[in-house]
Design an enzyme around this catalytic site. Sequence first.
Site, mmCIF file in Angstrom:
data_model
loop_
_atom_site.group_PDB
_atom_site.id
_atom_site.type_symbol
_atom_site.label_atom_id
_atom_site.label_comp_id
_atom_site.label_asym_id
_atom_site.label_seq_id
_atom_site.Cartn_x
_atom_site.Cartn_y
_atom_site.Cartn_z
ATOM 1 N N ASP A 153 -8.761 48.730 -6.324
ATOM 2 C CA ASP A 153 -10.017 47.799 -6.621
ATOM 3 C C ASP A 153 -9.691 46.450 -5.627
ATOM 4 O OD1 ASP A 153 -11.987 45.958 -7.566
ATOM 5 O OD2 ASP A 153 -11.139 45.770 -9.392
ATOM 6 N N HIS A 187 -12.605 50.015 -9.414
ATOM 7 C CA HIS A 187 -13.408 48.909 -9.941
ATOM 8 C C HIS A 187 -14.466 49.361 -10.632
ATOM 9 C CE1 HIS A 187 -14.936 44.768 -10.253
ATOM 10 N NE2 HIS A 187 -16.172 45.304 -10.082
ATOM 11 N N SER A 223 -15.443 41.988 -14.115
ATOM 12 C CA SER A 223 -16.013 41.807 -12.941
ATOM 13 C C SER A 223 -16.765 40.347 -12.980
ATOM 14 C CB SER A 223 -16.610 42.903 -12.572
ATOM 15 O OG SER A 223 -17.263 42.768 -11.234
#
Length: 413
Positions: free
Chosen positions: A353, A383, A199
């Site tokens: 996501d 995610h 991320s």
Amino acid sequence: MGVGLVLLVLVLAIFFSVCFLVFAGVIYFEISNSQIPPGVANPGKLRIIHGIMIGIAVVGKILQNFGICNQIGFTRYVREKLLNPNLGEDPKLFIKDLKFDGIPVRLYQPKTPCAGGRKGFLFFHGGGWMFGSIESYDCLCRYIAKESELVLVSVGYRLTPEHRYPAAYEDCLNAAIHFLRTAEEYGVDSSSIIIGGDSAGGNLTAAVCQTLVHRKDLLKPLAQVLIYPAVQMLDLNLPSYQQNCAVPVLYRERAAFYMLNYIGNDVSVMEDVLDGDHVPVDKKLQYRKWLSADNIPDEFKARGYKPQIMSSHDDEVYEVVKSVFDTACSPLLADDSIVCLLPKTYILTCEFDVLRDDGLLYKKRLEDNGVSVTWYHVKDGFHGIVSFFDNGRLTFASGKQAVDNIVSFIREA
């Protein structure tokens, strides 16, 4: 019992009842407004995780409103200390907290003998540049270090809002430089260092690796591992942003909130950023060959996509967020002369996501420039799923499979 005491008890009862109703109401509102499409792994578990995260945030907000503590600080404490208990010593690893050039790191070193230097893995955690820590990623880092039989260094970079961009990027870059220079001290072959993160950590990984390509005084990283990375902050209307706008745990608006907090303290322009009004038309045209839904395979548009009409921009909004055009913020925008020099790359994306298409676009950029890319797509993933690879009853099989796939890449790199 005196009248005064009765009134006090009554007031407290009313107060806690109101707090509970507010708490329950907010959680219900958030969960009822989320969207978990068909095909998501273990939707019931995902709703529980979402509810826990929202509950922590709501309690933090209540405590902040009463002046007891800061919401962000409370959320960090609960996530790091209560939801991630100290695992103690590990029979297979030497674990030590150190500092690289003043930056906190945690070193994970296998106890088994090794002839020659091991591979090294420098890891940057996720959390929207605002959350996450060495502690909250301890379980994942232990697993990767043991299964990959390498020396892993987890970096505790500075977080926003206390430290804005480029603080996190500079910390990660300096930690990488330090590790590349001193690898042998930790039993690591300096020519076999991999840099990776998830991320926001994937964003930092991409930015750091781009910065290192022209360093003549350092050996080039062996590879980079990008786990659902955020690699651009210009277009939040790509197919994945539209399709997964309300899929836990990362809503489209929340992604924009994290990005804006990373580069500054003005979140009042969020709607403008979501609409794309922060990007001048000439820049939209300049980056169109790299940043366009045309570069997303049609199979990823099947769940719906409405192209955005190119419009004029707002100069004031542009001035507020112009840092997003720095390649250290948006690595996707780097010149071909830099991209072509990047090391072999692993990219993990998740179908459900908002950042899925960031990974797909960066994959194409790398491949177009001759960089070897290993791509793993979690078809039922959301995610953050990698963080739930070993989470008791809230474990996701897809998360475990994804982590094992990452380990396989690292072992073979």
